[in-house]
Design a protein around this motif. Sequence first.
Motif, PDB file in Angstrom:
ATOM      1  N   GLY A 105      33.007  42.120  33.671  1.00  0.00           N
ATOM      2  CA  GLY A 105      32.591  41.205  34.733  1.00  0.00           C
ATOM      3  C   GLY A 105      31.081  41.053  34.794  1.00  0.00           C
ATOM      4  O   GLY A 105      30.398  41.044  33.764  1.00  0.00           O
ATOM      5  N   THR A 106      30.560  40.955  36.012  1.00  0.00           N
ATOM      6  CA  THR A 106      29.129  40.740  36.211  1.00  0.00           C
ATOM      7  C   THR A 106      28.273  41.868  35.646  1.00  0.00           C
ATOM      8  O   THR A 106      27.083  41.683  35.401  1.00  0.00           O
ATOM      9  N   ASP A 107      28.869  43.037  35.420  1.00  0.00           N
ATOM     10  CA  ASP A 107      28.105  44.155  34.851  1.00  0.00           C
ATOM     11  C   ASP A 107      27.585  43.865  33.446  1.00  0.00           C
ATOM     12  O   ASP A 107      26.673  44.553  32.990  1.00  0.00           O
ATOM     13  N   VAL A 108      28.154  42.867  32.752  1.00  0.00           N
ATOM     14  CA  VAL A 108      27.659  42.592  31.396  1.00  0.00           C
ATOM     15  C   VAL A 108      26.177  42.178  31.433  1.00  0.00           C
ATOM     16  O   VAL A 108      25.467  42.339  30.453  1.00  0.00           O
ATOM     17  N   LEU A 109      25.724  41.687  32.599  1.00  0.00           N
ATOM     18  CA  LEU A 109      24.319  41.281  32.701  1.00  0.00           C
ATOM     19  C   LEU A 109      23.375  42.483  32.736  1.00  0.00           C
ATOM     20  O   LEU A 109      22.200  42.367  32.408  1.00  0.00           O
ATOM     21  N   ARG A 187      34.329  39.806  38.622  1.00  0.00           N
ATOM     22  CA  ARG A 187      33.118  40.005  39.415  1.00  0.00           C
ATOM     23  C   ARG A 187      33.126  41.432  39.930  1.00  0.00           C
ATOM     24  O   ARG A 187      34.033  41.829  40.646  1.00  0.00           O
ATOM     25  N   ARG A 188      32.121  42.191  39.514  1.00  0.00           N
ATOM     26  CA  ARG A 188      32.099  43.591  39.927  1.00  0.00           C
ATOM     27  C   ARG A 188      31.233  43.771  41.152  1.00  0.00           C
ATOM     28  O   ARG A 188      30.070  43.442  41.164  1.00  0.00           O
ATOM     29  N   ARG A 189      31.853  44.284  42.207  1.00  0.00           N
ATOM     30  CA  ARG A 189      31.093  44.613  43.405  1.00  0.00           C
ATOM     31  C   ARG A 189      31.084  46.120  43.575  1.00  0.00           C
ATOM     32  O   ARG A 189      32.011  46.803  43.180  1.00  0.00           O
ATOM     33  N   GLU A 211      30.575  53.146  44.245  1.00  0.00           N
ATOM     34  CA  GLU A 211      31.874  52.993  43.574  1.00  0.00           C
ATOM     35  C   GLU A 211      32.210  51.508  43.474  1.00  0.00           C
ATOM     36  O   GLU A 211      31.862  50.713  44.334  1.00  0.00           O
ATOM     37  N   THR A 212      32.939  51.173  42.399  1.00  0.00           N
ATOM     38  CA  THR A 212      33.330  49.777  42.239  1.00  0.00           C
ATOM     39  C   THR A 212      34.435  49.426  43.233  1.00  0.00           C
ATOM     40  O   THR A 212      35.277  50.256  43.567  1.00  0.00           O
ATOM     41  N   ASP A 213      34.384  48.202  43.698  1.00  0.00           N
ATOM     42  CA  ASP A 213      35.443  47.670  44.561  1.00  0.00           C
ATOM     43  C   ASP A 213      36.020  46.459  43.834  1.00  0.00           C
ATOM     44  O   ASP A 213      35.421  45.389  43.808  1.00  0.00           O
ATOM     45  N   ASP A 214      37.170  46.660  43.200  1.00  0.00           N
ATOM     46  CA  ASP A 214      37.703  45.652  42.280  1.00  0.00           C
ATOM     47  C   ASP A 214      38.875  44.868  42.857  1.00  0.00           C
ATOM     48  O   ASP A 214      39.632  44.241  42.122  1.00  0.00           O
ATOM     49  N   ARG A 215      39.023  44.903  44.193  1.00  0.00           N
ATOM     50  CA  ARG A 215      40.210  44.283  44.792  1.00  0.00           C
ATOM     51  C   ARG A 215      40.351  42.799  44.479  1.00  0.00           C
ATOM     52  O   ARG A 215      41.445  42.274  44.369  1.00  0.00           O
ATOM     53  N   GLU A 216      39.217  42.104  44.342  1.00  0.00           N
ATOM     54  CA  GLU A 216      39.310  40.655  44.129  1.00  0.00           C
ATOM     55  C   GLU A 216      39.567  40.284  42.666  1.00  0.00           C
ATOM     56  O   GLU A 216      39.704  39.110  42.337  1.00  0.00           O
ATOM     57  N   VAL A 218      41.742  39.691  39.874  1.00  0.00           N
ATOM     58  CA  VAL A 218      43.146  39.470  39.539  1.00  0.00           C
ATOM     59  C   VAL A 218      43.241  38.895  38.125  1.00  0.00           C
ATOM     60  O   VAL A 218      42.225  38.629  37.477  1.00  0.00           O
ATOM     61  N   GLU A 219      44.454  38.702  37.645  1.00  0.00           N
ATOM     62  CA  GLU A 219      44.670  38.066  36.356  1.00  0.00           C
ATOM     63  C   GLU A 219      44.014  36.684  36.370  1.00  0.00           C
ATOM     64  O   GLU A 219      44.107  36.010  37.387  1.00  0.00           O
ATOM     65  N   PRO A 220      43.330  36.219  35.325  1.00  0.00           N
ATOM     66  CA  PRO A 220      43.159  36.821  34.006  1.00  0.00           C
ATOM     67  C   PRO A 220      41.783  37.451  33.799  1.00  0.00           C
ATOM     68  O   PRO A 220      41.190  37.270  32.729  1.00  0.00           O
ATOM     69  N   THR A 221      41.250  38.187  34.779  1.00  0.00           N
ATOM     70  CA  THR A 221      39.913  38.773  34.586  1.00  0.00           C
ATOM     71  C   THR A 221      39.973  40.015  33.691  1.00  0.00           C
ATOM     72  O   THR A 221      41.008  40.675  33.580  1.00  0.00           O
ATOM     73  N   ASP A 222      38.820  40.318  33.117  1.00  0.00           N
ATOM     74  CA  ASP A 222      38.691  41.503  32.259  1.00  0.00           C
ATOM     75  C   ASP A 222      38.901  42.790  33.062  1.00  0.00           C
ATOM     76  O   ASP A 222      39.532  43.732  32.590  1.00  0.00           O
ATOM     77  N   VAL A 223      38.392  42.802  34.300  1.00  0.00           N
ATOM     78  CA  VAL A 223      38.531  43.993  35.140  1.00  0.00           C
ATOM     79  C   VAL A 223      40.014  44.304  35.369  1.00  0.00           C
ATOM     80  O   VAL A 223      40.464  45.448  35.230  1.00  0.00           O
ATOM     81  N   TRP A 224      40.766  43.263  35.699  1.00  0.00           N
ATOM     82  CA  TRP A 224      42.207  43.393  35.917  1.00  0.00           C
ATOM     83  C   TRP A 224      42.907  43.941  34.674  1.00  0.00           C
ATOM     84  O   TRP A 224      43.689  44.891  34.751  1.00  0.00           O
ATOM     85  N   ALA A 225      42.606  43.336  33.510  1.00  0.00           N
ATOM     86  CA  ALA A 225      43.293  43.709  32.267  1.00  0.00           C
ATOM     87  C   ALA A 225      43.099  45.192  31.947  1.00  0.00           C
ATOM     88  O   ALA A 225      44.062  45.897  31.625  1.00  0.00           O
ATOM     89  N   VAL A 226      41.850  45.663  32.059  1.00  0.00           N
ATOM     90  CA  VAL A 226      41.567  47.060  31.715  1.00  0.00           C
ATOM     91  C   VAL A 226      42.222  48.015  32.717  1.00  0.00           C
ATOM     92  O   VAL A 226      42.762  49.054  32.346  1.00  0.00           O
ATOM     93  N   GLN A 227      42.209  47.622  33.998  1.00  0.00           N
ATOM     94  CA  GLN A 227      42.886  48.439  35.011  1.00  0.00           C
ATOM     95  C   GLN A 227      44.384  48.558  34.737  1.00  0.00           C
ATOM     96  O   GLN A 227      45.001  49.581  35.017  1.00  0.00           O
ATOM     97  N   GLN A 228      44.959  47.485  34.202  1.00  0.00           N
ATOM     98  CA  GLN A 228      46.392  47.479  33.920  1.00  0.00           C
ATOM     99  C   GLN A 228      46.731  48.158  32.594  1.00  0.00           C
ATOM    100  O   GLN A 228      47.896  48.211  32.217  1.00  0.00           O
ATOM    101  N   GLY A 229      45.707  48.611  31.861  1.00  0.00           N
ATOM    102  CA  GLY A 229      45.975  49.341  30.623  1.00  0.00           C
ATOM    103  C   GLY A 229      45.945  48.502  29.364  1.00  0.00           C
ATOM    104  O   GLY A 229      46.411  48.939  28.317  1.00  0.00           O
ATOM    105  N   TYR A 230      45.385  47.302  29.464  1.00  0.00           N
ATOM    106  CA  TYR A 230      45.272  46.443  28.276  1.00  0.00           C
ATOM    107  C   TYR A 230      43.873  46.539  27.680  1.00  0.00           C
ATOM    108  O   TYR A 230      42.901  46.849  28.377  1.00  0.00           O
TER     109      TYR A 230
END
Length: 264
Positions: A105-109, A187-189, A211-216, A218-230
């Motif tokens: 997410g935004t951390d790539v910057l 988007r990483r908050r 700590e990261t708050d990744d609630r927002e 959802v699919e198809p974000t990179d944050v979501w995919a990695v959390q789901q084990g992909y």
Amino acid sequence: MGGNLRILVTNDDGIFAPGLNQLVQNLSSFADVLVAAPDRERSATGHAITVHQPLRAVEREVVGATKSYAVSGTPADCVKLAIESLFPGEVDLVVSGINRGANLGTDVLYSGTVSAALEGVMLDVPAIAVSLAQFRQPCFELPGKLAAHLVNALWKQPWPADTLININFPGPEYDYPKGVKVTVLGRRRYQNAVQRREDPWGGTYYWLAGETDDRENVEPTDVWAVQQGYVSITPIHFDLTDYKLLKTIENWRLGLPGKDPAQG
Ligand code: MN
């Protein structure tokens, strides 16, 4: 041209980092590997370059690499130096990593890992960034093997010269990734991102953490995919233009006031 694929490996954790050494070993099974990496940890340096002091590149052995240099600069410096001066005309592909910790997410910057890859793309060399979503005691053996497989597969595909591929592997909660998801940047908050403390003399100092708050995410974000084990694969380019807004802003008819004749 023929001959082996020639890969420049770099990172932001430094040339002695286990993630880089694992990656070099795995990539060297099918490619000629060159290394130019920072001589110390340079995480979270983003796309910084060094212009106010000289850069030094010292040869340092990395097992599996044909030639390798430890550079006294940032990840972007390493790639610039490698492509323009250390290995001119010898780099077909830049691979940056494997980073200790995700770059999502935004951390790539902020990421030195991703910025190193981006520097490759800016110099017309295709590039891939690889990160592992595990910071404490990361194990790079499996990600190294899988990264080499994906790099080899990606290299056989055409992709635009101004695009880098950002790969993130899921953390240790998954002993083998569920598969691959092609994703968009999330988007990483961060919560409690700034910690305020007091030193023994009563002065205030700060730590950027939280700590990261990744609630927002959802699919198809990179944050979501990695959390789901992909394994997450995101194409990224350096053009930050907001194309959706071009017409709108044109319609605002922004202009300048008439030039004051007194100004000549
Ligand atoms: Mn790092």
